[in-house]
Design a protein around this motif. Structure first.
Motif, PDB file in Angstrom:
ATOM      1  N   PHE A   2      67.194  70.610  90.404  1.00 13.16           N
ATOM      2  CA  PHE A   2      67.435  69.706  88.943  1.00 13.16           C
ATOM      3  C   PHE A   2      66.254  69.049  88.652  1.00 13.16           C
ATOM      4  O   PHE A   2      65.332  68.794  89.784  1.00 13.16           O
ATOM      5  CB  PHE A   2      68.830  68.789  89.037  1.00 13.16           C
ATOM      6  N   ARG A   3      66.252  68.776  87.751  1.00 13.97           N
ATOM      7  CA  ARG A   3      65.148  67.961  87.177  1.00 13.97           C
ATOM      8  C   ARG A   3      65.728  66.851  86.344  1.00 13.97           C
ATOM      9  O   ARG A   3      66.693  66.861  85.571  1.00 13.97           O
ATOM     10  CB  ARG A   3      63.986  68.687  86.422  1.00 13.97           C
ATOM     11  N   LYS A   4      64.938  65.557  86.239  1.00 13.08           N
ATOM     12  CA  LYS A   4      65.356  64.610  85.586  1.00 13.08           C
ATOM     13  C   LYS A   4      64.286  63.461  85.321  1.00 13.08           C
ATOM     14  O   LYS A   4      63.308  63.570  85.890  1.00 13.08           O
ATOM     15  CB  LYS A   4      66.534  63.637  86.172  1.00 13.08           C
ATOM     16  N   LYS A   5      64.292  62.751  84.127  1.00  9.64           N
ATOM     17  CA  LYS A   5      63.635  61.792  83.779  1.00  9.64           C
ATOM     18  C   LYS A   5      64.513  60.457  83.761  1.00  9.64           C
ATOM     19  O   LYS A   5      65.268  60.559  82.724  1.00  9.64           O
ATOM     20  CB  LYS A   5      62.951  61.864  82.556  1.00  9.64           C
ATOM     21  N   SER A   6      64.311  59.718  84.493  1.00  9.77           N
ATOM     22  CA  SER A   6      64.986  58.321  84.324  1.00  9.77           C
ATOM     23  C   SER A   6      64.789  57.496  83.327  1.00  9.77           C
ATOM     24  O   SER A   6      63.778  57.067  82.812  1.00  9.77           O
ATOM     25  CB  SER A   6      65.036  57.569  85.607  1.00  9.77           C
ATOM     26  N   TYR A   7      65.795  56.855  82.730  1.00  5.42           N
ATOM     27  CA  TYR A   7      65.517  55.882  81.935  1.00  5.42           C
ATOM     28  C   TYR A   7      66.783  54.740  81.843  1.00  5.42           C
ATOM     29  O   TYR A   7      67.868  55.245  82.345  1.00  5.42           O
ATOM     30  CB  TYR A   7      65.400  56.159  80.265  1.00  5.42           C
ATOM     31  N   LEU A   8      66.614  53.465  81.146  1.00  3.99           N
ATOM     32  CA  LEU A   8      67.729  52.520  81.551  1.00  3.99           C
ATOM     33  C   LEU A   8      68.815  52.823  80.518  1.00  3.99           C
ATOM     34  O   LEU A   8      68.478  52.924  79.368  1.00  3.99           O
ATOM     35  CB  LEU A   8      67.350  51.150  81.661  1.00  3.99           C
ATOM     36  N   ASP A 131      63.336  70.625  78.771  1.00  7.18           N
ATOM     37  CA  ASP A 131      63.220  69.139  78.979  1.00  7.18           C
ATOM     38  C   ASP A 131      61.819  68.697  77.869  1.00  7.18           C
ATOM     39  O   ASP A 131      60.822  68.803  78.534  1.00  7.18           O
ATOM     40  CB  ASP A 131      62.743  68.504  80.184  1.00  7.18           C
ATOM     41  N   THR A 132      62.120  67.928  76.790  1.00 11.14           N
ATOM     42  CA  THR A 132      61.060  67.665  75.949  1.00 11.14           C
ATOM     43  C   THR A 132      60.992  66.157  75.654  1.00 11.14           C
ATOM     44  O   THR A 132      60.284  65.928  74.903  1.00 11.14           O
ATOM     45  CB  THR A 132      61.259  68.590  74.629  1.00 11.14           C
ATOM     46  N   GLY A 133      61.759  65.612  76.610  1.00 15.64           N
ATOM     47  CA  GLY A 133      61.673  64.065  76.204  1.00 15.64           C
ATOM     48  C   GLY A 133      63.035  63.492  75.905  1.00 15.64           C
ATOM     49  O   GLY A 133      63.512  64.081  75.275  1.00 15.64           O
ATOM     50  N   ALA A 134      63.071  62.568  76.481  1.00 16.35           N
ATOM     51  CA  ALA A 134      64.257  61.397  75.839  1.00 16.35           C
ATOM     52  C   ALA A 134      64.296  61.194  74.493  1.00 16.35           C
ATOM     53  O   ALA A 134      65.695  61.314  73.806  1.00 16.35           O
ATOM     54  CB  ALA A 134      64.629  59.911  76.587  1.00 16.35           C
ATOM     55  N   GLN A 135      63.261  61.184  73.699  1.00 15.32           N
ATOM     56  CA  GLN A 135      63.254  60.910  72.538  1.00 15.32           C
ATOM     57  C   GLN A 135      63.722  61.996  71.395  1.00 15.32           C
ATOM     58  O   GLN A 135      64.209  61.803  70.650  1.00 15.32           O
ATOM     59  CB  GLN A 135      61.644  60.461  71.970  1.00 15.32           C
ATOM     60  N   ILE A 140      71.585  61.569  72.176  1.00  9.03           N
ATOM     61  CA  ILE A 140      72.247  61.839  73.106  1.00  9.03           C
ATOM     62  C   ILE A 140      71.584  61.030  74.272  1.00  9.03           C
ATOM     63  O   ILE A 140      70.434  61.188  74.567  1.00  9.03           O
ATOM     64  CB  ILE A 140      72.296  63.396  73.146  1.00  9.03           C
ATOM     65  N   ARG A 141      72.627  60.554  75.235  1.00  7.84           N
ATOM     66  CA  ARG A 141      72.107  59.802  76.262  1.00  7.84           C
ATOM     67  C   ARG A 141      71.524  60.712  77.577  1.00  7.84           C
ATOM     68  O   ARG A 141      70.607  60.524  78.025  1.00  7.84           O
ATOM     69  CB  ARG A 141      73.140  58.816  76.643  1.00  7.84           C
ATOM     70  N   ALA A 142      72.065  61.739  77.804  1.00  8.20           N
ATOM     71  CA  ALA A 142      71.916  62.517  78.819  1.00  8.20           C
ATOM     72  C   ALA A 142      72.538  63.848  78.532  1.00  8.20           C
ATOM     73  O   ALA A 142      73.350  63.869  77.936  1.00  8.20           O
ATOM     74  CB  ALA A 142      72.412  61.955  80.191  1.00  8.20           C
ATOM     75  N   GLU A 143      71.792  65.342  79.015  1.00  8.64           N
ATOM     76  CA  GLU A 143      72.477  66.356  79.006  1.00  8.64           C
ATOM     77  C   GLU A 143      72.069  67.065  80.291  1.00  8.64           C
ATOM     78  O   GLU A 143      71.561  66.716  81.177  1.00  8.64           O
ATOM     79  CB  GLU A 143      71.902  67.346  78.201  1.00  8.64           C
ATOM     80  N   VAL A 144      73.285  68.035  80.682  1.00 10.11           N
ATOM     81  CA  VAL A 144      73.031  69.011  81.708  1.00 10.11           C
ATOM     82  C   VAL A 144      72.876  70.497  81.127  1.00 10.11           C
ATOM     83  O   VAL A 144      73.901  70.791  80.248  1.00 10.11           O
ATOM     84  CB  VAL A 144      74.452  69.084  82.260  1.00 10.11           C
ATOM     85  N   VAL A 145      71.984  71.024  81.315  1.00 11.03           N
ATOM     86  CA  VAL A 145      71.782  72.325  80.861  1.00 11.03           C
ATOM     87  C   VAL A 145      71.802  73.595  81.948  1.00 11.03           C
ATOM     88  O   VAL A 145      71.845  73.237  83.202  1.00 11.03           O
ATOM     89  CB  VAL A 145      70.218  72.537  80.323  1.00 11.03           C
ATOM     90  N   ILE A 304      70.686  56.213  84.334  1.00  9.77           N
ATOM     91  CA  ILE A 304      70.812  57.805  84.715  1.00  9.77           C
ATOM     92  C   ILE A 304      69.410  58.354  84.237  1.00  9.77           C
ATOM     93  O   ILE A 304      68.704  57.877  83.236  1.00  9.77           O
ATOM     94  CB  ILE A 304      71.976  58.120  84.312  1.00  9.77           C
ATOM     95  N   GLY A 305      69.231  59.586  84.541  1.00  8.97           N
ATOM     96  CA  GLY A 305      68.073  60.471  83.739  1.00  8.97           C
ATOM     97  C   GLY A 305      68.897  61.156  82.561  1.00  8.97           C
ATOM     98  O   GLY A 305      69.991  60.885  82.090  1.00  8.97           O
ATOM     99  N   HIS A 306      67.667  61.706  81.860  1.00 13.92           N
ATOM    100  CA  HIS A 306      68.395  62.264  80.583  1.00 13.92           C
ATOM    101  C   HIS A 306      68.347  63.683  80.556  1.00 13.92           C
ATOM    102  O   HIS A 306      69.093  64.268  79.799  1.00 13.92           O
ATOM    103  CB  HIS A 306      67.398  61.795  79.447  1.00 13.92           C
ATOM    104  N   PHE A 307      67.821  64.308  81.603  1.00 12.53           N
ATOM    105  CA  PHE A 307      67.854  65.931  81.583  1.00 12.53           C
ATOM    106  C   PHE A 307      68.170  66.153  83.094  1.00 12.53           C
ATOM    107  O   PHE A 307      67.505  66.091  84.141  1.00 12.53           O
ATOM    108  CB  PHE A 307      66.422  66.428  81.439  1.00 12.53           C
ATOM    109  N   TYR A 308      69.427  67.272  83.157  1.00  8.75           N
ATOM    110  CA  TYR A 308      69.535  67.820  84.562  1.00  8.75           C
ATOM    111  C   TYR A 308      69.968  69.161  84.471  1.00  8.75           C
ATOM    112  O   TYR A 308      70.448  69.800  83.361  1.00  8.75           O
ATOM    113  CB  TYR A 308      70.861  67.146  84.778  1.00  8.75           C
ATOM    114  N   GLN A 309      69.234  70.059  85.322  1.00  8.66           N
ATOM    115  CA  GLN A 309      69.399  71.579  85.098  1.00  8.66           C
ATOM    116  C   GLN A 309      70.289  71.981  86.117  1.00  8.66           C
ATOM    117  O   GLN A 309      69.780  71.653  87.334  1.00  8.66           O
ATOM    118  CB  GLN A 309      67.847  72.188  85.124  1.00  8.66           C
ATOM    119  N   MET A 310      71.114  72.861  85.835  1.00 13.73           N
ATOM    120  CA  MET A 310      72.154  73.458  86.711  1.00 13.73           C
ATOM    121  C   MET A 310      71.541  74.889  87.071  1.00 13.73           C
ATOM    122  O   MET A 310      71.668  75.683  86.023  1.00 13.73           O
ATOM    123  CB  MET A 310      73.492  73.493  86.549  1.00 13.73           C
ATOM    124  N   ASP A 311      71.200  75.426  88.166  1.00 13.37           N
ATOM    125  CA  ASP A 311      70.491  76.677  88.362  1.00 13.37           C
ATOM    126  C   ASP A 311      71.913  77.508  88.607  1.00 13.37           C
ATOM    127  O   ASP A 311      72.807  77.320  88.986  1.00 13.37           O
ATOM    128  CB  ASP A 311      69.680  76.867  89.600  1.00 13.37           C
TER     129      ASP A 311
END
Length: 344
Positions: A2-8, A131-135, A140-145, A304-311
């Motif tokens: 998975f990949r993620k970028k954390s933000y408060l 993942d193109t960034g939280a902005q 949307i606060r977070a997603e799982v792809v 939490i992060g904003h981007f999570y990838q499920m392989d």
């Protein structure tokens, strides 16, 4: 992986939790049980007829209920207007969080903005494919792809190996402007370019999202392309319909057919040799991960992060016997096991 970028995560609604029963759309907001507020999540499904989407809801529900919450679902029936109306209904019901599987994210921006303005945290499955960034994802606060690019790459390689790397390949998607489906087929077309002996024969849209709708499309490919060597499909029912067309044309041994999702019909088709491969979408894990993200961010107010990838994993005749059924995975969640992606 998975990949993620954390933000408060912004401060959100916290609630005392008590066990609630799952329900389908049309019910009122998590009201009270003996005066106690029940934490409620509203989920909009693109179509409730799809077993994979139902499995996502099952995973989300099981995780939410582990924490004493309640899931309300609404079937958008592949209608963007209805999906907008369903989200507006969730806002009216004052749910504590909304999980959206968007038919078309840009069209939903306005209603998602209304939910955000109402103070309802938003979470998504496959809102943005990469993942193109939280902005870009906001509000949307977070997603799982799901790893659709990965699946497209693996499918192109699999087809190249099974066909000897020659011939024409037709693709079947859904006959609706669903962003995830468009992305998947675009990726497959691009990945196929890495195999010089294979030519893309074009794509057709399944109007009914089932085997019956796919069969005439496959028949058209078989008639139009004499060098057809494979048919790539976006789901298992379409693969089964394509395989039926190939069998009727006495070409079942010459045409490689792949599916996607690893729904039960697809698994059975792999076992009996009807189709050559499918890929495990891991929908239960997707749903559980979203439930854990909601619990962590909204209830516990932790970052939490904003981007999570499920392989995804390929399923072939060689490994299908070891496949863990989605229903068994839901049972494991109910028993307290976490199957999803790491949150922190």
């Amino acid at each position: 992986m998975f990949r993620k970028k954390s933000y408060l995560a912004a401060a959100a609604l916290a609630a005392a939790l008590s066990l609630g029963l799952s329900a389908c759309g049309g019910t009122t907001n998590a009201g009270t049980t003996s005066g106690q507020h029940v934490f409620t999540v509203g989920m909009t499904l693109p179509t409730a007829q799809n077993s994979t989407i139902q499995a996502i809801a099952d995973g989300l529900r099981a995780e939410i209920e582990q924490h004493g919450g309640k899931l309300i679902t609404a079937d958008s029936q592949l209608s963007i207007d209805k999906q907008i109306g369903d989200i507006d209904q969730f806002i009216t019901q004052k749910v504590d969080a909304i999980m959206v599987f968007p038919l078309d994210l840009p069209t939903l921006k306005s209603v998602l903005g209304r939910a955000d303005k109402a103070g309802i945290p938003l979470f998504a499955h496959d809102a943005l494919m990469e993942d193109t960034g939280a902005q870009a994802l906001a509000p949307i606060r977070a997603e799982v792809v799901t790893g659709r690019k990965q699946q497209a790459q693996e499918a192109a390689k699999f087809i190249a190996e099974k066909t000897g790397g020659t011939g024409e390949v037709g693709a079947i998607g859904i006959a609706a402007p669903v962003t995830t489906n468009i992305y998947l087929l675009d990726q497959f077309k691009e990945q196929l370019k890495a195999h010089n002996g294979l030519a893309f024969a074009g794509q057709k849209g399944n109007p009914t999202d089932d085997a019956a709708g796919a069969r005439p499309l496959a028949e058209a490919f078989l008639t139009q392309y004499s060098a057809l060597s494979a048919i790539y499909t976006y789901n298992d029912p379409s693969a089964i319909g394509a395989a039926a067309a190939a069998k009727a044309a006495a070409k079942s041994k010459k045409i490689i057919v792949t599916g996607f999702n690893a729904s039960q019909d697809g698994l059975d088709a792999v076992k009996n040799g009807t189709i050559d491969a499918t890929w495990d979408y891991k929908p239960v894990e997707v749903g559980q991960t979203l439930g854990r993200l909601i619990q962590t961010s909204v209830v516990e107010k932790k970052p939490i992060g904003h981007f999570y990838q499920m392989d995804v994993n390929i399923v072939t005749p060689e490994n299908v016997a070891s496949f863990v059924p989605w229903s068994e995975r839901v049972k494991q969640i109910v028993e307290g096991k976490y199957l999803g992606l790491p949150i922190n």
